[in-house]
Design a protein around this motif. Structure first.
Motif, PDB file in Angstrom:
ATOM      1  N   ILE A 300       0.862  -1.181   0.000  1.00  0.00           N
ATOM      2  CA  ILE A 300       0.000   0.000   0.000  1.00  0.00           C
ATOM      3  C   ILE A 300       0.901   1.233   0.000  1.00  0.00           C
ATOM      4  N   PRO A 301       0.928   2.013  -1.075  1.00  0.00           N
ATOM      5  CA  PRO A 301       1.626   3.304  -1.027  1.00  0.00           C
ATOM      6  C   PRO A 301       0.717   4.349  -0.372  1.00  0.00           C
ATOM      7  N   LEU A 302       1.226   5.044   0.638  1.00  0.00           N
ATOM      8  CA  LEU A 302       0.411   5.992   1.390  1.00  0.00           C
ATOM      9  C   LEU A 302       1.202   7.264   1.673  1.00  0.00           C
ATOM     10  N   ARG A 303       0.473   8.328   1.928  1.00  0.00           N
ATOM     11  CA  ARG A 303       1.063   9.569   2.438  1.00  0.00           C
ATOM     12  C   ARG A 303       0.404   9.868   3.768  1.00  0.00           C
ATOM     13  N   VAL A 304       1.172   9.809   4.835  1.00  0.00           N
ATOM     14  CA  VAL A 304       0.667  10.020   6.191  1.00  0.00           C
ATOM     15  C   VAL A 304       1.518  11.087   6.861  1.00  0.00           C
ATOM     16  N   GLN A 305       0.856  12.122   7.395  1.00  0.00           N
ATOM     17  CA  GLN A 305       1.549  13.223   8.074  1.00  0.00           C
ATOM     18  C   GLN A 305       2.639  13.829   7.193  1.00  0.00           C
ATOM     19  N   GLY A 306       2.357  13.913   5.914  1.00  0.00           N
ATOM     20  CA  GLY A 306       3.318  14.496   4.998  1.00  0.00           C
ATOM     21  C   GLY A 306       4.452  13.572   4.610  1.00  0.00           C
ATOM     22  N   LYS A 307       4.423  12.310   5.046  1.00  0.00           N
ATOM     23  CA  LYS A 307       5.488  11.360   4.744  1.00  0.00           C
ATOM     24  C   LYS A 307       5.023  10.361   3.694  1.00  0.00           C
ATOM     25  N   GLU A 308       5.924  10.038   2.770  1.00  0.00           N
ATOM     26  CA  GLU A 308       5.638   9.005   1.777  1.00  0.00           C
ATOM     27  C   GLU A 308       5.985   7.645   2.377  1.00  0.00           C
ATOM     28  N   LEU A 309       4.972   6.816   2.581  1.00  0.00           N
ATOM     29  CA  LEU A 309       5.160   5.502   3.188  1.00  0.00           C
ATOM     30  C   LEU A 309       4.852   4.400   2.188  1.00  0.00           C
ATOM     31  N   ASP A 310       5.526   3.276   2.384  1.00  0.00           N
ATOM     32  CA  ASP A 310       5.250   2.076   1.602  1.00  0.00           C
ATOM     33  C   ASP A 310       4.964   0.961   2.601  1.00  0.00           C
ATOM     34  N   LEU A 311       3.733   0.463   2.613  1.00  0.00           N
ATOM     35  CA  LEU A 311       3.338  -0.587   3.556  1.00  0.00           C
ATOM     36  C   LEU A 311       3.353  -1.936   2.859  1.00  0.00           C
ATOM     37  N   ARG A 312       4.134  -2.864   3.392  1.00  0.00           N
ATOM     38  CA  ARG A 312       4.162  -4.229   2.874  1.00  0.00           C
ATOM     39  C   ARG A 312       3.193  -5.072   3.695  1.00  0.00           C
ATOM     40  N   VAL A 313       2.220  -5.665   3.042  1.00  0.00           N
ATOM     41  CA  VAL A 313       1.136  -6.376   3.714  1.00  0.00           C
ATOM     42  C   VAL A 313       1.293  -7.871   3.513  1.00  0.00           C
ATOM     43  N   SER A 314       1.148  -8.616   4.594  1.00  0.00           N
ATOM     44  CA  SER A 314       1.214 -10.084   4.543  1.00  0.00           C
ATOM     45  C   SER A 314       0.055 -10.653   5.343  1.00  0.00           C
ATOM     46  N   THR A 315      -0.678 -11.604   4.743  1.00  0.00           N
ATOM     47  CA  THR A 315      -1.775 -12.265   5.450  1.00  0.00           C
ATOM     48  C   THR A 315      -1.537 -13.767   5.491  1.00  0.00           C
ATOM     49  N   VAL A 316      -1.930 -14.385   6.599  1.00  0.00           N
ATOM     50  CA  VAL A 316      -1.900 -15.844   6.714  1.00  0.00           C
ATOM     51  C   VAL A 316      -3.188 -16.289   7.403  1.00  0.00           C
ATOM     52  N   PRO A 317      -3.781 -17.406   6.985  1.00  0.00           N
ATOM     53  CA  PRO A 317      -5.011 -17.885   7.632  1.00  0.00           C
ATOM     54  C   PRO A 317      -4.710 -18.491   9.001  1.00  0.00           C
ATOM     55  N   THR A 318      -5.527 -18.151   9.988  1.00  0.00           N
ATOM     56  CA  THR A 318      -5.404 -18.726  11.327  1.00  0.00           C
ATOM     57  C   THR A 318      -6.743 -19.306  11.747  1.00  0.00           C
ATOM     58  N   LEU A 319      -6.809 -19.790  12.967  1.00  0.00           N
ATOM     59  CA  LEU A 319      -8.006 -20.470  13.439  1.00  0.00           C
ATOM     60  C   LEU A 319      -9.219 -19.553  13.478  1.00  0.00           C
ATOM     61  N   PHE A 320      -9.009 -18.272  13.800  1.00  0.00           N
ATOM     62  CA  PHE A 320     -10.131 -17.350  13.971  1.00  0.00           C
ATOM     63  C   PHE A 320     -10.201 -16.300  12.867  1.00  0.00           C
ATOM     64  N   GLY A 321      -9.501 -16.498  11.777  1.00  0.00           N
ATOM     65  CA  GLY A 321      -9.511 -15.541  10.680  1.00  0.00           C
ATOM     66  C   GLY A 321      -8.104 -15.311  10.170  1.00  0.00           C
ATOM     67  N   GLU A 322      -7.949 -14.290   9.362  1.00  0.00           N
ATOM     68  CA  GLU A 322      -6.647 -14.006   8.768  1.00  0.00           C
ATOM     69  C   GLU A 322      -5.831 -13.082   9.671  1.00  0.00           C
ATOM     70  N   SER A 323      -4.622 -13.518  10.005  1.00  0.00           N
ATOM     71  CA  SER A 323      -3.683 -12.671  10.729  1.00  0.00           C
ATOM     72  C   SER A 323      -2.941 -11.820   9.712  1.00  0.00           C
ATOM     73  N   LEU A 324      -2.817 -10.533  10.000  1.00  0.00           N
ATOM     74  CA  LEU A 324      -2.284  -9.596   9.022  1.00  0.00           C
ATOM     75  C   LEU A 324      -1.148  -8.780   9.649  1.00  0.00           C
ATOM     76  N   VAL A 325      -0.065  -8.629   8.901  1.00  0.00           N
ATOM     77  CA  VAL A 325       1.076  -7.820   9.347  1.00  0.00           C
ATOM     78  C   VAL A 325       1.401  -6.816   8.260  1.00  0.00           C
ATOM     79  N   MET A 326       1.560  -5.550   8.668  1.00  0.00           N
ATOM     80  CA  MET A 326       1.964  -4.490   7.745  1.00  0.00           C
ATOM     81  C   MET A 326       3.319  -3.951   8.194  1.00  0.00           C
ATOM     82  N   ARG A 327       4.291  -3.975   7.301  1.00  0.00           N
ATOM     83  CA  ARG A 327       5.610  -3.384   7.588  1.00  0.00           C
ATOM     84  C   ARG A 327       5.667  -1.992   6.998  1.00  0.00           C
ATOM     85  N   LEU A 328       6.010  -1.007   7.823  1.00  0.00           N
ATOM     86  CA  LEU A 328       6.040   0.392   7.398  1.00  0.00           C
ATOM     87  C   LEU A 328       7.448   0.764   6.954  1.00  0.00           C
TER      88      LEU A 328
END
Length: 610
Positions: A300-328
């Motif tokens: 996800i390319p984003l601009r937050v507080q005037g900063k250009e950010l690139d968020l790397r998103v990873s999902t894996v299925p777990t027992l109660f739904g998808e666990s999600l991690v975003m690296r900023l």
């Protein structure tokens, strides 16, 4: 907080509710606008402009808002009709906290933290959850003195009017963060009404049918879910987090931030919002929201507080739904500088010797999250000149470097590390960076590239520098090829950096002082170490950022002989120490002695040598 607030007379006496400063006595003015010399504000528009101008000036004086960002917000605000403060936050040009601080300063109102919020609903019979959310209000206290509330927008004249009419008593306002107010209203009022009430008050947070993909898309696009996800990301940026972990459990949707390498838990969104929140992030990262059985990766390319950010998103299925991690990844604030990373002393000198060699392999080793990629990018920045052509093969490409050809591997179409390496050798590069030596084929091609006069940089997953040699031998690379191509191996870890504003010196016990005997000046009889304390600058953690501790092995003739005789990693390590290599533990002690980190951090990350 609330005890310091004052109250005006009830509206039945003909007065507006105030924020406790004697403001807004005239019903023609907004609740928080300052009075004019003639006794009225001369119209709400002029008063609003006055407050907005002072808020903008406060933000600019504090370095929180640039002229170009303000111009952009003004232009979009004119198109949408939204006030400037709201537009600045919505665009991510100013954080919620900075805007709340500006309101608090300009309007002389107290700022309320989430820790000061009540643990049970206040006056739930007076206000519906829908009204509280729409108005951005959280009741804090209701007693004989009056009603105390936290407001997200203290310039909104409608809010104190409506509250005063509903409560039939004076109202005192304080400033709160919109995201914290919304989460508190959901926790205290919606969940108290049960799932049915929550669904009626906020359509976007109802129970989700996992099989109804179209319904899931609709929920993920609803304003409450969009705001909630934006708030999670914005809080992460404000906290200097490197990762956001969103983990569903049976009775909780847990949100945690990794700050300076340590996970910190934050306020949890409502459990029934799990599917909508996960789907919203998957839509933003262009992932398939219908696929919940397989892991997925996106960005996800984003601009937050005037900063250009690139968020790397990873999902894996777990027992109660998808666990999600975003690296900023903050593209603007990252500094590819060895000094800023913490390289100094003998390890820095040995690293410089390796990078000055005309050809050969330089390896960086360490576990995931130890800063290997940043070190390689910094080395490339040092080597990047107009006379050299540099090509990298990465998975993924984390940062874009000017003047360097960067290739993203795509295994699904056959573009692997090994496949890309075969092609780029024919591109006549001077320097090649391979993101990671994952298999024998990649390692062999890298070795062949080094033999033909190229500089090759790459990473390995090993615990220390000597183990890098034995790891390549285990992968099937011939020993005589390794001794001919490897220039040096750097192993590193990241330790938290002491906050310079609040660190506290102390004299260690004699037994502890003995650990530093060989690192101290022989003439120094007494010395100090530092401990973490905590202050406002470091969010009461005592630490602010991270720095590396390293060990650098240079491939000397004697170490080459050890490799050819298939010596163990322990034997290679012993020989390297005899030739001047300092260990990560010793480098950490040196940095603790300099007051840059603590002994506890060094022992946590590198362990204690016997």
């Amino acid at each position: 907080m609330a005890d310091s607030l004052e109250f005006d007379r009830p509206v039945s006496e003909g007065h507006h509710a105030t924020g406790g400063d004697g403001l807004a006595e005239d019903t023609t003015r907004t609740a928080l606008d300052p009075p004019s010399e003639s006794g009225d504000a001369g119209g709400n528009g002029a008063a609003d402009e006055s407050v907005t101008s002072r808020v903008v000036a406060f933000l600019q004086e504090g370095g929180k808002l640039g002229n170009s960002d303000l111009t952009r917000a003004r232009r979009l605000g004119e198109e949408s009709g939204d006030p400037i403060p709201r537009m600045l936050v919505r665009l991510g040009l100013v954080s919620e906290r900075d805007m709340a601080l500006a309101f608090s300063h300009v309007l002389d109102l107290p700022l309320v933290e989430a820790a000061d919020f009540p643990q049970s609903p206040v006056a739930p019979e007076l206000f519906s959850p829908r009204f509280l959310k729409d108005a951005g209000v959280l009741p804090l206290r209701d007693d004989e003195a009056g009603l105390t509330v936290a407001v997200a927008d203290p310039t909104d004249a409608f809010v104190p009017d409506a509250l005063t009419m509903a409560a039939a008593k004076g109202v005192a306002c304080a400033v709160g963060l919109p995201s914290e107010i919304e989460l508190a209203v959901t926790r205290l009022y919606e969940q108290a009404e049960g799932e049915t009430g929550a669904d009626e008050s906020t359509p976007g947070f109802g129970e989700v049918s996992e099989d109804d993909i179209e319904h899931l898309k609709d929920l993920a696009s609803e304003a409450p879910v969009v705001r909630l996800v934006n708030q999670i990301i914005q809080r992460a940026v404000e906290s200097r987090a490197s990762d956001i972990h969103i983990e569903p459990f049976a009775d909780q949707l847990k949100v945690r931030y990794r700050i300076d390498g340590i996970l910190k838990e934050t306020d949890s969104p409502p459990t029934h919002s799990t599917a909508a929140v996960i789907s919203r992030i998957k839509i933003m990262s262009k992932l398939n929201i219908a696929e919940r059985r397989l892991p997925q990766d996106g960005r996800i390319p984003l601009r937050v507080q005037g900063k250009e950010l690139d968020l790397r998103v990873s999902t894996v299925p777990t027992l109660f739904g998808e666990s999600l991690v975003m690296r900023l990844l903050d593209k603007e604030s990252v500094r590819f500088d060895f000094d800023a990373l913490g390289f100094d002393g003998p390890p820095r000198e040995r690293l410089g010797t390796i990078l000055d060699m005309p050809y050969g392999i330089f390896l960086v080793t360490g576990p995931t999250g130890s800063g290997k990629s940043t070190t390689l990018y910094t080395a490339l920045s040092r080597l990047n000149t107009q006379e050299r052509k540099i090509i990298t093969v990465e998975d993924p490409v984390e940062y874009q470097l000017a003047g360097i050809n960067q290739i993203q591997v795509k295994p699904q179409i056959g573009m692997t590390f090994a496949g890309a390496l075969r092609s780029i050798v024919r591109q006549d590069p001077d320097i090649i960076m391979v993101g990671e030596m994952r298999d024998t084929e990649t390692a062999r091609i890298a070795v062949q590239s080094a033999l033909t006069g190229h500089i090759v940089l790459s990473t390995l997953h090993t615990n220390d520098a000597p183990s890098g040699v034995t790891r390549l031998l285990d992968m099937g690379v011939e020993d005589y090829l390794l001794t001919s191509t490897i220039n040096g191996i750097l192993a590193q870890r990241l330790v938290r950096r002491l906050c310079p504003a609040c660190r506290e010196p102390y004299r260690p016990l004699p037994a502890l002082a003995a650990k530093f005997a060989r690192l101290r000046d022989p003439d120094q009889e007494d010395f100090l170490l530092y401990r973490a304390v905590g202050c406002g600058q470091c969010n009461d953690t005592g630490y602010l950022g991270r720095l590396v501790i390293t060990e650098v092995l240079i491939m000397t003739d004697r170490i080459r002989q050890s490799v050819l005789s298939h010596a163990t990693a322990t034997d290679i390590r012993r020989q390297a120490l005899a030739e001047g290599m300092s260990t990560m533990y010793e480098d950490g002690l040196r940095k603790a002695l300099a007051g840059r980190t603590t002994l506890e951090e060094v022992m946590r990350v590198a362990g204690e040598e016997t």
